[in-house]
Design a protein around this motif. Structure first.
Motif, PDB file in Angstrom:
ATOM      1  N   GLU A 182       0.819  -1.218   0.022  1.00  0.00           N
ATOM      2  CA  GLU A 182       0.189  -0.089  -0.055  1.00  0.00           C
ATOM      3  C   GLU A 182       0.947   1.219   0.146  1.00  0.00           C
ATOM      4  OE1 GLU A 182      -2.448  -0.137   3.291  1.00  0.00           O
ATOM      5  OE2 GLU A 182      -3.531  -1.839   2.569  1.00  0.00           O
ATOM      6  N   CYS A 183       0.753   2.082  -1.063  1.00  0.00           N
ATOM      7  CA  CYS A 183       1.622   3.215  -1.034  1.00  0.00           C
ATOM      8  C   CYS A 183       0.976   4.528  -1.251  1.00  0.00           C
ATOM      9  CB  CYS A 183       2.262   3.166  -2.493  1.00  0.00           C
ATOM     10  SG  CYS A 183       3.284   1.677  -2.641  1.00  0.00           S
ATOM     11  N   THR A 184       1.475   5.648  -0.758  1.00  0.00           N
ATOM     12  CA  THR A 184       0.997   7.034  -0.797  1.00  0.00           C
ATOM     13  C   THR A 184       2.237   7.872  -1.202  1.00  0.00           C
ATOM     14  OG1 THR A 184       1.785   7.660   1.569  1.00  0.00           O
ATOM     15  CG2 THR A 184      -0.471   6.640   1.220  1.00  0.00           C
ATOM     16  N   THR A 185       1.823   8.643  -2.112  1.00  0.00           N
ATOM     17  CA  THR A 185       2.929   9.634  -2.919  1.00  0.00           C
ATOM     18  C   THR A 185       2.332  10.974  -3.186  1.00  0.00           C
ATOM     19  OG1 THR A 185       4.620   9.482  -4.492  1.00  0.00           O
ATOM     20  CG2 THR A 185       2.310   9.036  -5.088  1.00  0.00           C
ATOM     21  N   ASP A 237       7.402  12.759  -1.808  1.00  0.00           N
ATOM     22  CA  ASP A 237       7.658  11.667  -0.963  1.00  0.00           C
ATOM     23  C   ASP A 237       6.886  10.467  -1.671  1.00  0.00           C
ATOM     24  OD1 ASP A 237       5.347  11.003   0.647  1.00  0.00           O
ATOM     25  OD2 ASP A 237       5.863  12.961   1.353  1.00  0.00           O
ATOM     26  N   LEU A 238       7.513   9.273  -1.463  1.00  0.00           N
ATOM     27  CA  LEU A 238       6.859   8.076  -1.867  1.00  0.00           C
ATOM     28  C   LEU A 238       7.107   6.997  -0.716  1.00  0.00           C
ATOM     29  CD1 LEU A 238       5.673   6.003  -3.927  1.00  0.00           C
ATOM     30  CD2 LEU A 238       8.115   5.293  -4.646  1.00  0.00           C
ATOM     31  N   LYS A 239       5.821   6.598  -0.292  1.00  0.00           N
ATOM     32  CA  LYS A 239       6.114   5.702   1.009  1.00  0.00           C
ATOM     33  C   LYS A 239       5.278   4.401   0.774  1.00  0.00           C
ATOM     34  CE  LYS A 239       6.707   9.554   4.324  1.00  0.00           C
ATOM     35  NZ  LYS A 239       6.176  10.160   5.402  1.00  0.00           N
ATOM     36  N   CYS A 240       5.798   3.136   0.903  1.00  0.00           N
ATOM     37  CA  CYS A 240       5.078   1.964   0.619  1.00  0.00           C
ATOM     38  C   CYS A 240       5.262   0.975   1.950  1.00  0.00           C
ATOM     39  CB  CYS A 240       5.554   1.314  -0.558  1.00  0.00           C
ATOM     40  SG  CYS A 240       5.133   2.206  -1.954  1.00  0.00           S
ATOM     41  N   LYS A 241       4.338   0.351   2.341  1.00  0.00           N
ATOM     42  CA  LYS A 241       4.450  -0.585   3.324  1.00  0.00           C
ATOM     43  C   LYS A 241       3.496  -1.933   2.893  1.00  0.00           C
ATOM     44  CE  LYS A 241       1.829   0.133   7.277  1.00  0.00           C
ATOM     45  NZ  LYS A 241       1.791   0.617   8.544  1.00  0.00           N
TER      46      LYS A 241
END
Length: 840
Positions: free
Chosen positions: A291-294, A354-358
């Motif tokens: 699951e990513c937010t950017t 930013d790009l964040k994935c988990k």
């Protein structure tokens, strides 16, 4: 949802992975003498099962009988000598026949059976005072499991209605039903309708305090990677491998992806006045199970990602109810978690943001039994996360991951009804051989990057309330634990680095780790407190320190040459930074350029050999160079990235070229004498030390280890007209000492500093310049931190600028030139002292 409703079950869900001092460490386990189950020869026992799996006693003096069944490796029932052990014999004692007896009106103990070193899973025996309206039923009386009728009001798990079918018992409306066995059913009876020889009972879920008047329960569960449960369905891994050592490897193939774009909010600048759009509005998307937010424009493509998980954790859950009200609860997880990662991700980036994935790869179920089983089903999620943030103008980028990330954790939090606070405590010690590597198929001249790239193992604690409600049961993300490496970087073209005097590309490796509240922790604990909103306290980053940085150094050589006269341009790299990880040399090539009024002209390059720190480049001025000042700059190409790294901010060598041999190069004007007329030493000093030692028993010490590494550098400048002497210095130390004493306590002392400053030699220590000493004392039996002490030692220019301990190799009394290497107090220790200074 009623604000005054105390909901201990959800409180327990908080999963406070660490106790905050509420319960005391239980006394040592008491062992009953060995007896024979049957008169039989000793056999090989592979596993032991104890029944029942949990037991509830409702007063001092009550008893229950436990039975141990022994199995061999072929799953055949065998006989043998059983040793029964109680973890808290002052609360519940166990006889040689397996009879557990309550010795207190309220308490708990975990009972285990042992044969020839093989132990059963602990059985929780609880002694509690029930509310007057509570009716206890056994597993045999529950004819069918729960069927959900309606959810709780406002989505709350409290007040959800369900039905069960009972046999041999008909509870009355208003009574509270409680299962004492493995079928975790509990609730307030709304109606009972006969159906043949059975009764269909309609109930609603209630908090823990509605069942128990007084309860004090503590349970420890030991988990390992062999207990991992991979995800299923659409998020199932492509391949699962279980290894003989108990570890597990999960393989996921990330899918090809399309562009992800968002609306622009603003623009920013980078070195060289490059303008970038962004950040953009936040966009959420998925890459396989990630699951990513950017806030970036992203075009991604996938690859095969492998994660080998190794773990060994002790999870402690404890709670106390007095007078039907929850007084405290806590949870702690202690042990080791590590993941070996291989794979990568291709991105096409071009903006700032930013790009964040988990993603969660698998879960470790925590098999809670006894009074808490009806209310919570905790799991420990294990997965990966990565984050890229900053200002980016890159184009296509490949991020390659290969290495191991691990941590020794002791983290958790606790809820107290007295304060209404959820308090976090913990310790995360990170170790890693993983370094995110950046590759670019082609490097354009206008690329930019000022960013941080982090790859972390993600764990923590999730809790499902009333798990027997099935799909209707809510799950709370109670705690999140993260740890792993982070690369902070700033990259620009070599031409930009040459033009901007106070800028050079670089990167640094950090280890970061911390414990934070889960996404729904506040919602969960909001149901617990009669004060209103529950306060979260002391959640913070636990570890964030720099391990090493990219290669850097200096460029030196003759400052004047004649046409046709060969000179040497020397590039010296800082020996501390040529290894990015221990014993991993990080220099690929060194490139030499001539700077012609801002235009870099390539001269030559040298390929580095393992461990090399000095690179000599011969250069002979041509007739066309006469009466010119030739300016040279050098750049390092590291093995980590393709980006050129200038040696330091505006690091350059200027060489004045004279016409011919009869006209020597001009001599620089003499320096201004000190204003006070007194002599001062001008030059450089270097002190380095490293080593390790280990020793055995001595006095009150069982064993000790000591590892240290450090360096002090100093450049002593000229004395000004005011009589003050400038000094640029740095001081680094990383030291750890561990001592185990005869009382089974572990003393861990660390001394750390990473300092640099430019000022005056006589300046007193800056408030931010100090060596930090931290001393922690643990008890080895349970890992509890019993003592914590911190102190600081100021560091000033005088601490780093020392002119002694060398073998002076220059006979001139106005010059100190020399070095000295010692090995004291043993051959494993090395100290280097080096001085090059002149009295002026």
């Amino acid at each position: 949802m009623p604000r005054k409703l105390i909901y201990p079950a959800l409180a327990l869900i908080s999963l406070a992975l660490a106790s905050c001092g509420a319960p005391q460490t239980p006394p040592p386990a008491a062992e009953a003498p060995e007896t024979s189950m049957e008169a039989a020869a000793r056999v090989t026992v592979a596993r032991i099962e104890v029944t029942p799996a949990s037991a509830l006693l409702t007063g001092a003096g009550q008893t229950t009988t436990l039975k141990a069944t022994l199995y061999d490796a072929q799953n055949r029932v065998v006989t043998g000598t059983v040793k029964w052990v109680s973890s808290n014999p002052s609360a519940v004692e166990i006889s040689t026949k397996g009879v557990a007896k309550a010795r207190v009106p309220v308490g708990s103990s975990q009972i285990t059976a042992e044969v020839n070193g093989v132990r059963s899973r602990p059985v929780l025996v609880t002694v509690a005072r029930l509310n007057a309206s509570t009716v206890v039923v056994t597993d045999a009386q529950i004819a069918s499991g729960a069927t959900v009728l309606t959810p709780g009001p406002g989505g709350s798990p409290v007040g959800a209605q369900f039905q069960v079918t009972l046999s041999g018992v008909t509870p009355k409306a208003g009574q509270v039903l409680l299962s004492s066995g493995l079928s975790p059913v509990s609730g307030r009876v709304l109606s009972s309708v006969p159906s043949g020889h059975q009764t269909v009972v309609t109930l609603e879920t209630v908090p823990l305090g509605a069942l128990y008047q007084d309860l004090n329960v503590s349970q420890r569960t030991q988990l390992s990677a062999s207990d991992l449960v991979p995800l299923t369905g659409t998020q199932a891994p492509e391949r699962v491998e279980r290894h003989a050592d108990g570890s597990m490897t999960l393989s996921y193939r990330l899918p090809e992806g399309g562009p992800v774009r968002a609306g622009r909010l603003s623009t920013q600048t980078l070195p060289g006045d490059a303008t970038l759009p962004g950040p953009f509005a936040t966009t959420t998307f998925r890459v396989g199970l990630f699951e990513c937010t950017t806030t970036l424009d992203v075009l991604y493509s996938g690859d095969l990602l492998n994660l080998k998980i190794e773990s060994k954790l002790d999870v402690d859950v404890a709670a106390s109810i007095e007078g039907g009200h929850l007084k405290w609860l806590d949870m702690r997880a202690a042990g080791d978690i590590s993941g070996t990662i291989t794979g990568g991700l291709d991105l096409d980036l071009g903006a700032q943001g930013d790009l964040k994935c988990k993603a969660v790869f698998a879960r470790l179920p925590v098999p809670v039994t006894g009074p808490l089983a009806s209310f919570i089903a905790p799991t420990v999620p294990i997965g990966l996360g990565f984050a890229l943030e900053g200002k980016l103008k890159l184009g296509k980028v490949q991020f390659a991951l290969e290495g191991k990330v691990g941590a020794k954790i002791n983290t958790g939090f606790a809820y107290s009804d007295l304060t209404g606070e959820v308090t976090s405590t913990g310790d995360v010690n990170v170790s890693s051989t993983l370094t995110p590597k950046v590759k670019m198929p082609s490097v354009s001249e206008d690329f930019r990057m000022e960013s941080g790239l982090a790859v972390q193992v993600v764990s923590g604690l999730d809790v499902t309330a009333f798990p027997w409600l099935g799909a209707s049961a809510p799950t709370f993300e109670a705690l999140e634990v993260t740890f792993g490496p982070k690369v902070e970087s700033s990259f620009a073209p070599a031409s930009t680095q040459a033009k901007v005097n106070d800028y050079s590309s670089s990167y640094a490796l950090k280890y970061a780790g911390g414990v934070g509240p889960g996404a729904s922790l506040q919602n969960m604990f909001g149901l617990l407190s009669t004060r209103g909103q529950t306060k979260l306290f002391n959640f913070a980053q636990l570890v964030d320190f720099t391990v090493t940085r990219s290669p850097n150094g200096s460029i030196t050589g003759e400052t004047g040459l004649r046409v046709g006269q060969e000179g040497t341009i020397r590039v010296g790299l800082n020996a501390t930074n040529v290894n990015f990880l221990p014993n991993v040399y990080n220099v690929s090539e060194v490139h030499l350029y001539r700077d012609r009024n801002g235009v870099l002209e390539f001269v030559r390059k040298q390929t580095a050999v393992e461990g090399q720190t000095l690179f000599d480049f011969p250069w002979t001025p041509a007739p066309a160079d006469v009466n010119q000042t030739a300016v040279f700059r050098a750049f390092v190409i590291s093995r980590m990235t393709p980006f050129p790294l200038e040696l330091d901010d505006d690091a350059k060598l200027s060489v004045v070229v004279s016409p011919d041999a009869s006209d020597p190069a001009p001599t620089p004007p003499p320096s201004t004498p000190p204003g006070d007329g007194s002599g001062r030493w001008v030059g450089s000093t270097l002190t380095q030390w490293s080593g390790n030692e280990a020793s055995g028993a001595s006095g009150g010490t069982v064993s000790s280890t000591h590892v240290a590494d450090g360096e002090a550098t100093c450049t002593l400048g000229e004395v000004g007209t005011d009589g003050q002497q400038s000094a640029s210095w740095s001081y680094r130390v990383d030291e750890r000492k561990e001592v185990v004493d005869t009382n089974n306590y572990l003393h861990v002392t660390t001394r750390t500093a990473q300092l640099s400053r430019t000022g005056l030699l006589e300046d007193s220590a800056h408030p931010d310049d100090y060596i930090l000493t931290v001393t922690k004392i643990y008890h080895l039996s349970n890992g509890v931190l019993y003592s914590l002490k911190t102190e600081t030692q100021p560091v000033s220019a005088r601490s780093a600028c020392t002119l002694y301990e060398v073998d002076d190799e220059n006979t001139d009394p106005l010059v100190i030139q020399g070095h000295r290497i010692t090995h004291e107090p043993n051959p494993n220790w090395t100290q280097l002292y080096q001085v090059d200074a002149t009295l002026k």
